[in-house]
Design an enzyme around this catalytic site. Structure first.
Site, mmCIF file in Angstrom:
data_model
loop_
_atom_site.group_PDB
_atom_site.id
_atom_site.type_symbol
_atom_site.label_atom_id
_atom_site.label_comp_id
_atom_site.label_asym_id
_atom_site.label_seq_id
_atom_site.Cartn_x
_atom_site.Cartn_y
_atom_site.Cartn_z
ATOM 1 N N ARG A 44 0.809 -1.217 0.000
ATOM 2 C CA ARG A 44 0.000 0.000 0.000
ATOM 3 C C ARG A 44 0.847 1.274 0.000
ATOM 4 O O ARG A 44 0.336 2.364 -0.193
ATOM 5 C CB ARG A 44 -0.961 -0.025 1.203
ATOM 6 N N ASN A 68 -5.378 -4.708 18.425
ATOM 7 C CA ASN A 68 -4.020 -5.205 18.616
ATOM 8 C C ASN A 68 -3.036 -4.185 18.049
ATOM 9 O O ASN A 68 -3.073 -3.864 16.869
ATOM 10 C CB ASN A 68 -3.904 -6.544 17.863
ATOM 11 N N GLY A 118 3.359 -14.225 6.026
ATOM 12 C CA GLY A 118 2.602 -13.679 7.155
ATOM 13 C C GLY A 118 3.458 -13.458 8.392
ATOM 14 O O GLY A 118 4.600 -13.919 8.471
HETATM 15 C C1 UD1 Z 1 -0.884 -6.327 11.794
HETATM 16 C C2 UD1 Z 1 -1.618 -7.304 12.725
HETATM 17 C C3 UD1 Z 1 -2.875 -6.628 13.270
HETATM 18 C C4 UD1 Z 1 -2.483 -5.349 14.002
HETATM 19 C C5 UD1 Z 1 -1.643 -4.428 13.109
HETATM 20 C C6 UD1 Z 1 -1.062 -3.300 13.945
HETATM 21 C C7 UD1 Z 1 -1.174 -9.608 11.981
HETATM 22 C C8 UD1 Z 1 -1.717 -10.762 11.217
HETATM 23 N N1 UD1 Z 1 -1.963 -8.517 11.993
HETATM 24 O O1 UD1 Z 1 -1.715 -6.045 10.685
HETATM 25 O O2 UD1 Z 1 -3.539 -7.507 14.173
HETATM 26 O O3 UD1 Z 1 -3.659 -4.678 14.451
HETATM 27 O O4 UD1 Z 1 -0.544 -5.144 12.519
HETATM 28 O O5 UD1 Z 1 -0.397 -2.365 13.139
HETATM 29 O O6 UD1 Z 1 -0.108 -9.685 12.562
HETATM 30 N N2 UD1 Z 1 5.707 -8.716 7.977
HETATM 31 C C9 UD1 Z 1 6.746 -9.592 7.800
HETATM 32 N N3 UD1 Z 1 6.545 -10.721 7.063
HETATM 33 C C10 UD1 Z 1 5.330 -11.035 6.523
HETATM 34 C C11 UD1 Z 1 4.264 -10.122 6.728
HETATM 35 C C12 UD1 Z 1 4.484 -8.986 7.463
HETATM 36 O O7 UD1 Z 1 7.855 -9.358 8.283
HETATM 37 O O8 UD1 Z 1 5.232 -12.092 5.878
HETATM 38 C C13 UD1 Z 1 5.950 -7.487 8.753
HETATM 39 C C14 UD1 Z 1 5.680 -6.203 7.978
HETATM 40 O O9 UD1 Z 1 6.877 -5.755 7.375
HETATM 41 C C15 UD1 Z 1 5.197 -5.245 9.056
HETATM 42 C C16 UD1 Z 1 4.593 -6.146 10.114
HETATM 43 O O10 UD1 Z 1 5.065 -7.452 9.859
HETATM 44 O O11 UD1 Z 1 6.257 -4.517 9.629
HETATM 45 C C17 UD1 Z 1 3.072 -6.142 10.122
HETATM 46 O O12 UD1 Z 1 2.592 -6.517 8.838
HETATM 47 P P1 UD1 Z 1 1.424 -5.723 8.120
HETATM 48 O O13 UD1 Z 1 1.216 -6.327 6.790
HETATM 49 O O14 UD1 Z 1 1.660 -4.260 8.200
HETATM 50 O O15 UD1 Z 1 0.185 -6.129 9.053
HETATM 51 P P2 UD1 Z 1 -1.150 -5.298 9.338
HETATM 52 O O16 UD1 Z 1 -2.126 -5.593 8.256
HETATM 53 O O17 UD1 Z 1 -0.824 -3.900 9.625
#
Ligand code: UD1
Ligand code: MG
Length: 431
Positions: free
Chosen positions: A19, A175, A81
């Site tokens: 995004r 969360n 994830g």
């Molecule tokens: C996530 C949480 C959500 C929370 C929110 C807070 C999960 C499933 N959801 O959603 O409950 O309210 O953050 O901001 O955890 N990342 C990785 N590897 C991956 C996917 C993501 O390292 O495979 C990292 C991203 O770089 C990021 C973080 O994890 O820094 C969170 O991922 P993002 O996709 O932003 O999750 P949200 O949809 O914001």
């Protein structure tokens, strides 16, 4: 968690941040002078956690380069994830010890404060829980995981936006994305996760339901400051976070006895120290690691760049840019000047339109201006150059490189040549 137990932080930074619509990894987008990831690493360090792992993925080499020696980078081969991201760290021997707890925090939540992270760790210790999570109650929970509680108020699960029932979507407790877990139970739970959700990802948040089913104690800390929980997923989110970040800095500066005439148009970065009774006028930009003394007048419309040192009672006015320079007590640079790589002593007057030509196309050179010098309007100083005590340059003078104007000398013209030598310390006229 016992006092002797080990605590490591795992920062998730592998996501592309679709995004953001960017070639750069999301966590490297800057909030002020530092990438989001830098803010999170600083917060974790300030909360007292010594060992840090950063999970990298999309353009991981750029993230690893930024992290350097501050943390151990662990690649996530496929971005499956947040649960899968944490799983990658399980291969580290440190994580396999029976007494290890893990602070998991997301690289896209740069506004969480060290105090909140410390409170989360403290609550985890105090309650002896196997998981302690950070929650917030927000007016608009859209996009965040919702905290599900049973009729007795116990946390039973986190449900993501896409998977939430309409009734769950109305829950305003969300969360934040910072948790402390006991490592062994955490990895055991991740191992059993299924990507049974709309995004087909292994959600770290599904671990909560596993813990609840196993009757593992789960605690929480609720942040009262709804600003700090902002997770940044888009450039619009970054703009919103920047406004909060900027306001926090200015509030701190004002509390220290500084007048900021118009906070809405004043940009002051982190690690800036400003003395009492200094006034910052509108449309001023002050970059990181700048020190400004007491009783100064800065702006309007001026730019003080990273690392500058400004002593007490200095005036810097309209359209002045000060770069890699130190300015002495009582010196005035009031109109339209560029001051780069300069060491300027006390009580110097820099006339309107003075330019220091510090860059010759290859290298940057230094300029020294000594106490009480008077630099005439429109002077160009071609660095390296030295202007002695109480020396004067005439309007429009060009002082050529390697020139040393001796104390009390008056130089004029292009190239500047000696006109006369003023006698006595007070012979230099000030406007
Ligand atoms: C996530 C949480 C959500 C929370 C929110 C807070 C999960 C499933 N959801 O959603 O409950 O309210 O953050 O901001 O955890 N990342 C990785 N590897 C991956 C996917 C993501 O390292 O495979 C990292 C991203 O770089 C990021 C973080 O994890 O820094 C969170 O991922 P993002 O996709 O932003 O999750 P949200 O949809 O914001
Ligand atoms: Mg996010």
């Amino acid at each position: 968690m016992n006092i002797s137990d080990q605590l490591a932080a795992v920062i998730l930074a592998a996501g592309q941040g679709t995004r953001m619509n960017s070639q750069r990894p999301k966590v490297l987008h800057k909030l002020g002078s530092k990438p989001m990831l830098g803010h999170v690493m600083d917060t974790v360090t300030a909360a007292g956690v010594r060992q840090m792992f950063v999970v990298t993925g999309f353009r991981g080499e750029l993230v690893a380069e930024y992290v350097g020696a501050r943390a151990r980078c662990v690649p996530q081969p496929n971005l499956l994830g947040t649960g899968d991201a944490v799983w990658q760290v399980n291969a580290e021997p440190f994580m396999q010890r029976g007494d290890t707890h893990v602070l998991v925090i997301y690289g896209d939540t740069p506004l969480i404060t060290p105090q909140t992270v410390a409170a989360l760790i403290e609550e985890h210790r105090r309650s002896n829980s196997l998981c302690t999570l950070l929650s917030a109650v927000v007016p608009d929970p859209t996009g965040y995981g919702r905290i599900i509680r049973d009729e007795r108020g116990k946390i039973t699960a986190i449900v993501e936006e896409q998977d939430a029932q309409p009734i769950q979507k109305a829950i305003q407790e969300v969360n934040v994305g910072a948790y402390v877990f006991k490592a062994q139970e955490l990895f055991a739970a991740i191992q059993g996760l299924k990507p049974a959700n709309v995004k087909k990802e292994y959600y770290l948040t599904d671990v909560i339901a596993v813990f609840a089913r196993n009757a593992y104690p789960i605690s929480h800390v609720r942040t009262e400051d709804v600003d700090e929980m902002l997770g940044i997923n888009s450039r619009a989110g970054l703009v919103k976070a920047f406004a909060i970040y900027r306001r926090r800095i200015i509030e701190k500066i004002i509390a220290g006895g500084v007048t900021v005439v118009d906070p809405h148009t004043t940009y002051i970065d982190d690690e800036v120290r400003i003395g009492q009774d200094t006034v910052i006028y509108p449309l001023t930009v002050i970059e990181r690691d700048v020190e400004i003394g007491q009783g100064c007048a800065i702006g309007p419309f001026c730019h003080v760049r990273a690392g500058c040192r400004i002593a007490d009672n200095v005036s810097i006015g309209n359209f002045a840019e000060i770069n890699r320079s130190a300015i002495g007590k009582g010196t005035r640079i009031k109109h339209q000047s560029y001051i780069g790589d300069a060491q300027i002593a006390a009580a110097v007057n820099i006339g309107a339109g003075t330019i220091i030509a510090n860059y010759d196309g290859k290298n940057k050179h230094k300029t020294v201006i000594e106490t009480g010098a008077f630099i005439g309007t429109g002077t160009i100083l071609v660095a390296p150059v030295k202007i002695g005590k109480a020396a004067v340059t005439g309007a429009g003078a060009v002082v050529p490189k390697n020139k040393k104007v001796e104390d009390h000398q008056v130089v004029v013209g292009i190239p500047a040549r000696l006109l006369r030598k003023n006698e006595g310390p007070d012979s230099c006229k000030k406007s």
